[in-house]
Scaffold this active site. Structure first.
Site, PDB file in Angstrom:
ATOM      1  CB  SER B  40      -0.886  -0.009   1.245  1.00 21.77           C
ATOM      2  OG  SER B  40      -1.641   1.168   1.296  1.00 21.77           O
ATOM      3  CG  ASN B  88       6.408   7.961   3.004  1.00 23.27           C
ATOM      4  OD1 ASN B  88       5.314   8.501   3.174  1.00 23.27           O
ATOM      5  ND2 ASN B  88       6.674   6.718   3.388  1.00 23.27           N
ATOM      6  CB  CYS B 149      -4.200   6.706  11.115  1.00 21.19           C
ATOM      7  SG  CYS B 149      -4.132   6.000   9.488  1.00 21.19           S
ATOM      8  CE  LYS B 186       1.622  -1.748   5.810  1.00 18.84           C
ATOM      9  NZ  LYS B 186       1.763  -1.216   4.453  1.00 18.84           N
ATOM     10  CB  THR B 214       7.092   3.327   7.296  1.00 12.91           C
ATOM     11  OG1 THR B 214       6.030   4.119   7.847  1.00 12.91           O
ATOM     12  CG2 THR B 214       6.855   3.148   5.810  1.00 12.91           C
ATOM     13  N   GLY B 238      12.082   0.535   2.711  1.00 13.93           N
ATOM     14  CA  GLY B 238      13.169   0.098   1.838  1.00 13.93           C
ATOM     15  C   GLY B 238      13.996  -0.989   2.501  1.00 13.93           C
ATOM     16  N   GLY B 266      10.926  -3.779   2.777  1.00 12.10           N
ATOM     17  CA  GLY B 266      12.241  -3.775   2.142  1.00 12.10           C
ATOM     18  C   GLY B 266      12.527  -4.917   1.191  1.00 12.10           C
ATOM     19  CB  THR B 288      10.378   1.306  -0.753  1.00 16.74           C
ATOM     20  OG1 THR B 288       9.502   1.689   0.310  1.00 16.74           O
ATOM     21  CG2 THR B 288      11.316   2.455  -1.055  1.00 16.74           C
TER      22      THR B 288
END
Lengths: 293, 359
Positions: B40, B88, B149, B186, B214, B238, B266, B288
């Site tokens: 996502s 990001n 969130c 998630k 992340t 990543g 990653g 990524t």
């Protein structure tokens, strides 16, 4: 994000091979085979290059305007990009030798819109922002347009394509911040007179954001339509990362955060909210009502 | 449409001939022909990537997290490159659920691609309303709930970092979702005990877990001497985060072996994907690396098939959680004891695992 735009298919990913690399003032010009991409390229398109090789720790692609393309020749399709070596990625590119391989994605973005009528056009660029202007000039001249060129940079060695410009332009005006060549000052200092003299209908511009902001204003003041190619930091170049956005007013009057890579890099100068680039202007679709997100 | 798929990575010579191996997988009741999905936020809604590979061939497109209303996201700069990764701070820019359903999901449906819809909200109520909107939509293969969130009703505390708040969101989404549509939670790695959060959302009705989101990070620009991102902090992703992600998948699979896991974090190559499968993931998402190689999801799927075959597996399913099994007996002198009859690269350090394959 909702945009007026469609994603155009047609970008491809190829392994290109370095044909050669040369210096041009303070810049590097890299010539690459890019099977299939040159044939699809229009003035204003760009390519996104992976840097650092297959095991690179640099994940983000670097985006470059396409300076020139050759669809056929000894090497098949080739293209040229211009860059300044000022970061790890471009330093890697500057070290490439003949036969080295580079992963290329392109052609990307929305190219310059060309006028249907043979109108008077002024092309303005700062630094190596001039790279896409020469193929554009050729396309405009093929349509019978008058082409005048204004190139500016901080100093003479940071001007790019002066000889090309002399070849294609009805008139060429140079500016440098230090006065080392041409007029002492910025492109926007001389632009009003050029627009006046050429009775310009369209201004095409590429360069740093502050320059584009001023060019768009000067063009609007002279009743000229402007097409500005922005240089915005991107991670992917293909429209999926959402990092390269800027506030643009749509046909419906609503400001949206549009992606430079697929909705641009060429935008109408009168549609970008230049003074608010780097912010979410009030009234933007989906702007936060309170607090950060 | 022009499409050029290139292959690069560790074994370009071996990915052209696909081995005969069953790559289909079950993810929380959802059968997928391929275990490789997009992650996502790294693939928009699939359309852009369809230029580079056939989007219908991958397991599914996991769409960028969608919120109830249109959202501008944060100011720029929104990203910073980091060693083998990036930071990001997009701020969930998106068109809102209605426009998403009308344009993006409709495009995926017409294209024939499987869609896992990621949803994000600022309150339990917002998640509830998103789930209700999706309830009557066909062609949603699964819902992935992005709970990383801030909860606007709890001083911006991130749902994913609190087992109770995370469970409340999952309960609400599960209750308002078609019983036949899997709900994946998630998880964020930025927690003290990811197993505790995993247990909590599974008890609340999550059919599976996506991990990891992340990691919160920060870069300071040493020229301006200020934070590099307009949002100050951002999510790190990543290859740099991969060991953290593999650890999370391994720990959760060890504690909850029956809970399906969609592994991510990653993944760049088929061998990276294999690590997640061995750790316990039934499927993986590629994120990524798409920015680096837009063909990556298709390439990773091919490379994973080759990597599994080289290790003597007949199916992906056999390899799920393999790293948790007792070490294999030492191979007989003169080579692997396996009778699978597959070619094994003698230089491959992992050849011994072949002898331990069940099946």
């Amino acid at each position: 994000m909702t945009t007026s735009g469609q994603v155009r298919s047609g970008a491809i990913q190829v392994i290109g091979e370095v044909i050669g690399q040369r210096r041009a003032g303070e810049y590097h010009v890299l010539t690459l085979t890019a099977g299939g991409i040159p044939e699809l390229t229009r003035p204003g398109h760009f390519v996104a290059l992976a840097v650092g090789g297959p095991e690179s720790s640099m994940l983000l692609r670097r985006a470059f305007s396409i300076y020139s393309v050759q669809s056929r020749g000894v090497y098949g399709g080739t293209l040229e990009i211009v860059f300044a070596s000022h970061g790890k990625g471009t330093e890697w590119l500057a070290r490439l030798h003949r036969h080295d391989q580079v992963d290329i994605v392109g052609p990307l973005g929305r190219p310059f819109a060309l006028p249907k009528e043979p109108v008077s056009c002024v092309l303005v660029a700062g630094g190596y922002g001039s790279a896409p202007m020469f193929s554009l000039a050729d396309a405009l001249r093929a349509r019978g347009c008058r082409v005048d060129v204004v190139l500016g940079a901080s100093t003479e060695t940071k001007l790019f394509g002066v000889l090309d410009a002399k070849r294609i332009a009805a008139t060429l005006t140079l500016t440098t911040d230090d006065g080392s060549v041409g007029e002492h000052g910025r492109v926007t200092d001389v632009l009003p007179a050029v627009l006046e003299r050429t009775d310009a209908d369209v201004v095409y511009a590429c360069g740093p954001m502050p320059m584009l902001r001023e060019v768009a204003k000067v063009a609007a003041d002279h009743g000229a339509y402007s097409q500005c190619a922005v240089e915005e930091a991107m991670a992917c170049g293909i429209g999926v990362c959402m990092t390269c956005v800027l506030p643009v007013v749509g046909d419906d009057g609503v400001t949206r955060m549009l992606r430079s890579c697929v909705d641009g890099p060429v935008f109408r100068g009168d549609r970008v909210r230049w003074d608010e680039v780097g912010t979410i202007p009030e009234g933007t679709l989906g702007a936060p009502v309170s607090g950060g997100h | 449409m022009t499409r050029a798929v290139i292959t690069h990575g560790p074994r370009p010579d071996k990915v052209t001939d696909l081995p005969d191996i069953d790559m289909s997988t079950w993810l929380a009741g959802l059968e997928l022909p391929s275990p490789v999905l997009t992650a996502s936020g790294c693939a928009a809604a699939g359309r852009e990537l369809d230029q580079f590979f056939d989007i219908t061939t991958i397991g599914a497109v996991v769409t960028k997290s969608i919120m109830l209303n249109p959202r501008s996201g944060r100011p720029t700069p929104r990203m910073a490159e980091t060693p083998s990764g990036m930071l990001n701070s997009i701020g969930l820019q998106g068109p809102g659920i209605d426009a998403f359903l009308e344009k993006d999901l409709e495009w995926l449906r017409a294209r024939g691609a499987r869609a896992v819809v990621s949803i994000a909200g600022g309150s339990v109520d917002e998640y509830t309303r998103l789930a209700s909107k999706l309830r009557h939509v066909t062609d949603v293969a699964a819902i992935e709930v992005n709970i990383s969130c801030p909860n606007v009703e709890d001083r911006g505390q991130v749902f994913a970092c609190d087992p109770v708040a995370a469970a409340e969101v999952i309960t609400a989404v599960r209750r308002n979702t078609n019983p036949g549509t899997p709900v994946l939670a998630k998880l964020s790695p930025d927690v003290t005990d990811i197993v505790a959060i995993a247990r909590s959302v599974v008890d609340a009705g999550a059919d599976g877990l996506s991990m990891i989101n992340t990691l919160l990070g920060m870069v300071i620009d040493t020229d301006t001497m200020r934070p590099a991102l307009a949002g100050i902090t951002g999510g790190l992703s990543g290859p740099a985060v991969r060991p953290v992600a593999v650890r999370c998948v391994y720990q959760v699979h060890a504690a909850l072996p029956d809970v399906p896991i969609l592994g991510m974090g990653g993944i760049r190559t088929g061998l990276d994907a294999l690590e997640f499968v061995l750790a316990g993931a039934s499927a993986v998402s590629v994120g990524t690396v798409i920015f680096h190689d837009p063909s990556a999801p298709a390439r990773v799927a091919r490379e994973l098939a080759v990597a599994l075959a080289e290790r003597g597996f007949h199916s992906l399913e056999q390899a799920v959680g393999h790293a948790h099994r007792a070490p294999d007996p030492a191979p007989a002198p003169g080579g692997p004891v396996s009778g699978h009859g597959r070619d094994v690269d003698p230089h491959e350090p992992d050849t011994a695992v072949e002898s331990g394959v069940e099946g």
